[in-house]
Scaffold this active site. Sequence first.
Site, PDB file in Angstrom:
ATOM      1  N   THR A  40       0.733  -0.903   0.108  1.00  0.00           N
ATOM      2  CA  THR A  40      -0.181  -0.121  -0.108  1.00  0.00           C
ATOM      3  C   THR A  40       0.861   1.196   0.015  1.00  0.00           C
ATOM      4  O   THR A  40       2.012   1.125   0.042  1.00  0.00           O
ATOM      5  CB  THR A  40      -0.914  -0.046   1.239  1.00  0.00           C
ATOM      6  OG1 THR A  40      -1.992   1.047   1.079  1.00  0.00           O
ATOM      7  CG2 THR A  40      -0.054   0.139   2.404  1.00  0.00           C
ATOM      8  N   LYS A  72      -8.022   3.629   4.076  1.00  0.00           N
ATOM      9  CA  LYS A  72      -7.098   3.298   4.993  1.00  0.00           C
ATOM     10  C   LYS A  72      -6.804   4.494   6.084  1.00  0.00           C
ATOM     11  O   LYS A  72      -5.584   4.731   6.767  1.00  0.00           O
ATOM     12  CB  LYS A  72      -5.625   2.962   4.129  1.00  0.00           C
ATOM     13  CG  LYS A  72      -5.817   1.837   3.423  1.00  0.00           C
ATOM     14  CD  LYS A  72      -4.700   1.429   2.489  1.00  0.00           C
ATOM     15  CE  LYS A  72      -5.327   0.141   1.471  1.00  0.00           C
ATOM     16  NZ  LYS A  72      -3.998   0.048   0.374  1.00  0.00           N
ATOM     17  N   GLY A  83      -3.402   6.841   9.596  1.00  0.00           N
ATOM     18  CA  GLY A  83      -3.430   6.100   8.352  1.00  0.00           C
ATOM     19  C   GLY A  83      -2.804   4.779   8.733  1.00  0.00           C
ATOM     20  O   GLY A  83      -1.895   4.804   9.711  1.00  0.00           O
ATOM     21  N   SER A 162       4.637  -0.149   0.420  1.00  0.00           N
ATOM     22  CA  SER A 162       5.344  -0.316  -0.667  1.00  0.00           C
ATOM     23  C   SER A 162       5.708   0.876  -1.326  1.00  0.00           C
ATOM     24  O   SER A 162       6.857   0.947  -2.006  1.00  0.00           O
ATOM     25  CB  SER A 162       4.927  -1.392  -1.400  1.00  0.00           C
ATOM     26  OG  SER A 162       3.458  -1.101  -1.526  1.00  0.00           O
ATOM     27  N   ALA A 194       1.562   5.758  -7.393  1.00  0.00           N
ATOM     28  CA  ALA A 194       0.635   4.711  -7.935  1.00  0.00           C
ATOM     29  C   ALA A 194       1.126   4.478  -9.180  1.00  0.00           C
ATOM     30  O   ALA A 194       0.855   3.123  -9.605  1.00  0.00           O
ATOM     31  CB  ALA A 194      -0.685   5.486  -8.025  1.00  0.00           C
ATOM     32  N   THR A 200      -0.166  -0.042  -5.392  1.00  0.00           N
ATOM     33  CA  THR A 200      -0.967   1.170  -5.171  1.00  0.00           C
ATOM     34  C   THR A 200      -1.593   1.491  -6.327  1.00  0.00           C
ATOM     35  O   THR A 200      -1.309   1.589  -7.424  1.00  0.00           O
ATOM     36  CB  THR A 200       0.198   2.170  -4.950  1.00  0.00           C
ATOM     37  OG1 THR A 200       1.040   1.726  -3.965  1.00  0.00           O
ATOM     38  CG2 THR A 200      -0.409   3.711  -4.370  1.00  0.00           C
TER      39      THR A 200
END
Length: 237
Positions: A40, A72, A83, A162, A194, A200
């Site tokens: 994530t 999250k 978070g 990550s 992302a 992600t």
Amino acid sequence: RTTSPMLRQVARQLASASVAARHGGAAAPRTFTSSSARATTVLCVRKDGDVVLMADGQVTLGSQVVKPNVKKVRRIQPGVIGGFAGATADAFTLFERLEMKLEEHPGQLTRAAVELAKAWRNDKYLRRLEATMVVADAEHIFQITGGGDVIEPEGGIIGIGSGGPFAVAAARALIDIPGMTARDICLKAMTIAADTCVYTNHNFVTETISPGDAKNADGDAAASKDTDAKETKKEKK
């Protein structure tokens, strides 16, 4: 005849546990090695009085995307946001514990975070929880881990998961650009993460603390202290 790697690993674990039992020892304690904690990206940025916490929504199980829109990040109390990366149930258990610590120490996020880290490390039940947390108020941002670490970043930027290193690197490059707000920095940095990290996605969820929220939180904390003081005086009488 061949044996699968998984069966070999299980056999080794059983053998080591058997040896430890024969010698009067105990099996090794569970350590924080969950791969879900890495899969994530959560980023927190503080700039010009605003604090923005942003996370993606992807949940990954091995090579499979299980869900794309998990939340999250959450508002723990007025003026305090958090978070997580890791197991969802474990993280919410830790959020509840942090909320209890904040009720014991109103307006003192630093003390509440340290107390949570101590309990997380020492408690026989809590130390099995696998998650990493980021919590923030208007003045502080902390990363809390099950190893007893309470880390406050320099520069008001912290990321976990990550994609955290990619997001943090991008945010540091953008933090000094005039006209970019904390939200703008988070959005651009999370987009870069992302695009880079396979764990992600682009379904970002955001929580924000503005200077007005901080004043309200301070007022609530002061009111809570006054109430506690009055109750103490009544008990003494």
